[in-house]
Scaffold this motif. Sequence first.
Motif, PDB file in Angstrom:
ATOM      1  N   ASP A   1      14.967 -28.370 -64.192  1.00 44.94           N
ATOM      2  CA  ASP A   1      13.134 -27.318 -64.304  1.00 44.94           C
ATOM      3  C   ASP A   1      12.717 -28.145 -62.683  1.00 44.94           C
ATOM      4  O   ASP A   1      11.391 -28.777 -63.057  1.00 44.94           O
ATOM      5  N   SER A   2      13.315 -27.726 -61.611  1.00 44.10           N
ATOM      6  CA  SER A   2      12.634 -27.870 -60.409  1.00 44.10           C
ATOM      7  C   SER A   2      12.644 -26.177 -59.524  1.00 44.10           C
ATOM      8  O   SER A   2      13.775 -25.809 -59.845  1.00 44.10           O
ATOM      9  N   TYR A   3      12.300 -26.049 -58.313  1.00 39.91           N
ATOM     10  CA  TYR A   3      12.650 -25.412 -57.761  1.00 39.91           C
ATOM     11  C   TYR A   3      14.308 -25.577 -57.006  1.00 39.91           C
ATOM     12  O   TYR A   3      14.706 -25.167 -56.908  1.00 39.91           O
ATOM     13  N   ALA A   4      14.347 -27.076 -56.438  1.00 40.04           N
ATOM     14  CA  ALA A   4      15.798 -27.297 -56.006  1.00 40.04           C
ATOM     15  C   ALA A   4      16.772 -26.616 -57.507  1.00 40.04           C
ATOM     16  O   ALA A   4      18.110 -26.595 -56.486  1.00 40.04           O
ATOM     17  N   ALA A   5      16.530 -27.033 -58.587  1.00 40.66           N
ATOM     18  CA  ALA A   5      17.935 -26.621 -59.285  1.00 40.66           C
ATOM     19  C   ALA A   5      17.923 -24.902 -59.368  1.00 40.66           C
ATOM     20  O   ALA A   5      19.056 -24.710 -59.648  1.00 40.66           O
ATOM     21  N   LEU A   6      16.560 -24.002 -59.283  1.00 40.50           N
ATOM     22  CA  LEU A   6      16.844 -22.425 -58.594  1.00 40.50           C
ATOM     23  C   LEU A   6      17.729 -22.611 -57.664  1.00 40.50           C
ATOM     24  O   LEU A   6      18.151 -21.268 -57.522  1.00 40.50           O
ATOM     25  N   ILE A   7      17.611 -23.045 -56.505  1.00 43.95           N
ATOM     26  CA  ILE A   7      17.990 -23.039 -55.404  1.00 43.95           C
ATOM     27  C   ILE A   7      19.683 -23.421 -54.198  1.00 43.95           C
ATOM     28  O   ILE A   7      20.118 -22.772 -53.740  1.00 43.95           O
ATOM     29  N   VAL A   8      19.185 -24.863 -54.952  1.00 42.62           N
ATOM     30  CA  VAL A   8      20.238 -25.799 -54.256  1.00 42.62           C
ATOM     31  C   VAL A   8      22.084 -25.099 -54.488  1.00 42.62           C
ATOM     32  O   VAL A   8      22.999 -25.079 -53.721  1.00 42.62           O
ATOM     33  N   PRO A   9      21.731 -25.094 -56.238  1.00 45.47           N
ATOM     34  CA  PRO A   9      23.690 -24.483 -56.451  1.00 45.47           C
ATOM     35  C   PRO A   9      23.808 -23.070 -55.051  1.00 45.47           C
ATOM     36  O   PRO A   9      24.743 -22.724 -55.723  1.00 45.47           O
ATOM     37  N   LEU A  10      22.823 -21.752 -55.009  1.00 46.69           N
ATOM     38  CA  LEU A  10      23.150 -20.833 -55.106  1.00 46.69           C
ATOM     39  C   LEU A  10      23.257 -21.309 -53.654  1.00 46.69           C
ATOM     40  O   LEU A  10      24.027 -20.415 -52.553  1.00 46.69           O
ATOM     41  N   LEU A  11      23.317 -22.478 -52.900  1.00 41.37           N
ATOM     42  CA  LEU A  11      23.319 -21.957 -51.348  1.00 41.37           C
ATOM     43  C   LEU A  11      23.952 -21.493 -50.160  1.00 41.37           C
ATOM     44  O   LEU A  11      24.123 -21.317 -49.511  1.00 41.37           O
ATOM     45  N   ALA A  12      25.175 -22.071 -51.391  1.00 49.65           N
ATOM     46  CA  ALA A  12      26.514 -21.109 -51.010  1.00 49.65           C
ATOM     47  C   ALA A  12      27.331 -20.869 -51.713  1.00 49.65           C
ATOM     48  O   ALA A  12      27.226 -20.368 -52.355  1.00 49.65           O
ATOM     49  N   ASP A  13      28.418 -19.450 -51.438  1.00 44.95           N
ATOM     50  CA  ASP A  13      29.486 -18.663 -52.385  1.00 44.95           C
ATOM     51  C   ASP A  13      30.473 -18.454 -51.800  1.00 44.95           C
ATOM     52  O   ASP A  13      30.403 -18.054 -50.020  1.00 44.95           O
ATOM     53  N   ALA A  14      31.053 -18.561 -52.203  1.00 45.46           N
ATOM     54  CA  ALA A  14      33.067 -18.466 -52.113  1.00 45.46           C
ATOM     55  C   ALA A  14      33.198 -17.087 -51.284  1.00 45.46           C
ATOM     56  O   ALA A  14      33.352 -16.893 -50.156  1.00 45.46           O
ATOM     57  N   ALA A  15      32.127 -16.565 -51.390  1.00 39.43           N
ATOM     58  CA  ALA A  15      32.800 -14.585 -51.365  1.00 39.43           C
ATOM     59  C   ALA A  15      32.205 -14.717 -49.787  1.00 39.43           C
ATOM     60  O   ALA A  15      32.732 -14.086 -49.168  1.00 39.43           O
ATOM     61  N   GLY A  16      31.270 -14.978 -49.984  1.00 34.49           N
ATOM     62  CA  GLY A  16      30.197 -15.234 -48.569  1.00 34.49           C
ATOM     63  C   GLY A  16      31.058 -15.686 -47.399  1.00 34.49           C
ATOM     64  O   GLY A  16      31.306 -15.457 -46.722  1.00 34.49           O
ATOM     65  N   VAL A  17      32.021 -17.339 -47.660  1.00 35.80           N
ATOM     66  CA  VAL A  17      32.943 -17.924 -46.998  1.00 35.80           C
ATOM     67  C   VAL A  17      33.713 -17.179 -46.457  1.00 35.80           C
ATOM     68  O   VAL A  17      33.971 -16.233 -45.315  1.00 35.80           O
ATOM     69  N   PHE A  18      34.513 -16.035 -46.760  1.00 33.26           N
ATOM     70  CA  PHE A  18      35.691 -15.042 -47.689  1.00 33.26           C
ATOM     71  C   PHE A  18      35.230 -14.118 -46.479  1.00 33.26           C
ATOM     72  O   PHE A  18      35.825 -13.686 -44.982  1.00 33.26           O
ATOM     73  N   ILE A  19      34.028 -13.359 -46.502  1.00 30.25           N
ATOM     74  CA  ILE A  19      33.750 -12.012 -45.539  1.00 30.25           C
ATOM     75  C   ILE A  19      33.523 -12.951 -44.045  1.00 30.25           C
ATOM     76  O   ILE A  19      33.745 -12.028 -42.730  1.00 30.25           O
ATOM     77  N   MET A  20      32.748 -14.033 -44.663  1.00 30.68           N
ATOM     78  CA  MET A  20      32.586 -14.350 -42.883  1.00 30.68           C
ATOM     79  C   MET A  20      33.691 -14.831 -41.998  1.00 30.68           C
ATOM     80  O   MET A  20      34.193 -14.605 -40.540  1.00 30.68           O
ATOM     81  N   LYS A  21      34.659 -15.683 -43.006  1.00 26.89           N
ATOM     82  CA  LYS A  21      36.021 -15.654 -41.902  1.00 26.89           C
ATOM     83  C   LYS A  21      36.680 -14.481 -41.187  1.00 26.89           C
ATOM     84  O   LYS A  21      37.161 -14.883 -40.384  1.00 26.89           O
TER      85      LYS A  21
END
Lengths: 371, 297
Positions: free
Chosen positions: B156-176
């Motif tokens: 129940d905070s902005y952090a809960a909405l934001i922090v878990p989404l700050l990184a994603d595996a698919a994005g890491v894969f695309i950049m690599k």
Amino acid sequence: MAIDALAAPATPAVPPARRRRGGVRGNENLAGWLFVAPVVLILGLFLLLPILMAFWVSLTGWNGQGSPFTGDVPVVGADNYTRLFTEEGLARRDFMTSVRNNLYYVAIVVPAQTALALGLALVVNNRMLKGKAFFRSAFYFPSVTSSVAISVVFLFLFANSGAVNGLLALVGIDGPQWFADARGVLHILLGTVGVDQPPAALTGGGPFGLTWWDWLSGPSVAMVSIITLVVWTTSGTFMLMYLAALQNVPAALDEASTLDGASRWQRFRYVTLPLLKPTTFLVVTLGLIGTWQVFDQVYVMSQGDPAKTTLTPAYLSYRTAFRDFDYGSGAAISFVLFLIIIAMTLLQRWVMRDRDAGRRPWWRRRVPGRS
Amino acid sequence: MAVLSGPRPTRDTQTTGRPGGPRGLVTTFLGYATLIFFGLVFLYPFVIQLGNSFKSEPDAAANPLSPVPDPVDLTSFERIFEGTAFPLWMGNSLLVTVLVTAGRVFFDSLAGYALARLRFRGRAGLFAAVIAVMAVPGVVLLIPKFLVLNQLGMYDSYAALIVPLLADAAGVFIMKQFFESIPVSVEEAARIDGAGVFRTFWSVVLPMAKPALITLTILSFQGSWNEFPHSLVAVQDPDLFTLPRGLADLVSGSLGSGTQYPLKLGAALLATIPVAIIFVVFQRYFVRDANDGADKG
């Protein structure tokens, strides 16, 4: 290293060189970990750790009060799982109903979206037509929009006096009340040939607490509208995958088979389709994984109603945990769903491989994709 | 796909009909007919949405198929902005989307660069883990995510909405994948000039990765703007609702009584517009992503 040592045999020169080299490598080691640290932390904290915690919770009867990791929480072992499969009761009945609904959903959505995607890709790939770029975008656009927003639109389209029923009325069909009609389409079809009451053989009992008659209901009318929505939103993505593959089919192959007198259908069936096999594999696998996760549409459009005919395991697990506060059962359903998704992927992989190997004897087998 | 390594033909060389001649004409006609039919099927719902959100309620109920509002009625939009928390949801969505997108682009490129270029112990294992994480079905994680957020005191905070989404595996894969396509010699030149690892990454390699960065930005924007299930388990305070959450609440929750279709369609329309604009402007980046997916198969 060895060359350094040979070039500068004097003892004082060697240690700094070694230290410096170790330094660079060590530097890269440290930098590497620093670079990946945020991602590792976030994925570990919000993907890996949760799975472990949820597995523990699925073995407890936690009701959401306090922390599930203290001694106060009753540990029930595998009870949450056995209630889904072996014990008579509402938990099993709801779970099996959701599995039935989702099975029909998968059985219709996956073939339909794959066929539609392939069909659209073939049309859009046609050299003769102009304006293909526009249509390609038009078909793909629904895939990028919000599933919640799209669900709102489809609720309106499928409303009792909505656009879909308006279209059906144009051709003389009296459309159903889409989100109030809990009848399965197979039952409705049987009704039109006069079978309104199930034969006794089918009501006597069946696997997992549902009668055979229940299992053989077909998707409900309400589920059909969700199926329509999902096929409509996903086929654009898969069309792009097929399109990419089609554009890599060598033109010479097509021309050669034309010269050999193959008809258009034969060329499609024996040249194009086999070459698209890897893409089909990908599309079907992604389809299987995606269809077992249907959630947003159910949440917005029907909440599992009418009469639980749009309940799916994903939605049921959410509802059990967050509405009935039975987090143990909810987590157990999640894990079973996880296993179903893995099993589907493996099964699909096995089916494709088996057919590939079985079609021609090994000594005539070719490298797939190369002809 | 072995076909990919073979000599590539020019694009669009599929022939499904001979030019000229009656057969070619029939094929062309059927082709256009199919295109237009499906074009309508895929776009008309949006047309209906647009038209009906400018209608009065009785008009929308009586003529749902017609795209033309008669008369044009703006009350639904007035009520969206005055009668609902729409502006609040919009603000929350903007905040979440901007922060999540910025975080993903930065963190994913850092990790992608390290996995592509830096030699460190555990790299291979880490990459395998990233691939494995990509395969974890998202819906299965609803309860688990709630547990962790709750346990960390972030629920129940902005952090809960934001922090878990700050990184994603698919994005890491695309950049690599992208960083691996950049010639090593560029970095070597920078290293010889005395640049450190971060400096090489930040001022030499990253600017070269513009196409991949744009792709990732767009995907992250679209993904986090539309994100629904996560917001469902991360917050319950109506002040923290994002657009999809608010919209879902509008449809199935308190305001769901009665039909109020112009209002709901209008709100859904406003929620779609930012993504639609991004889509129209950056179409080729969406398409590239899907093609990359096919190549993996």
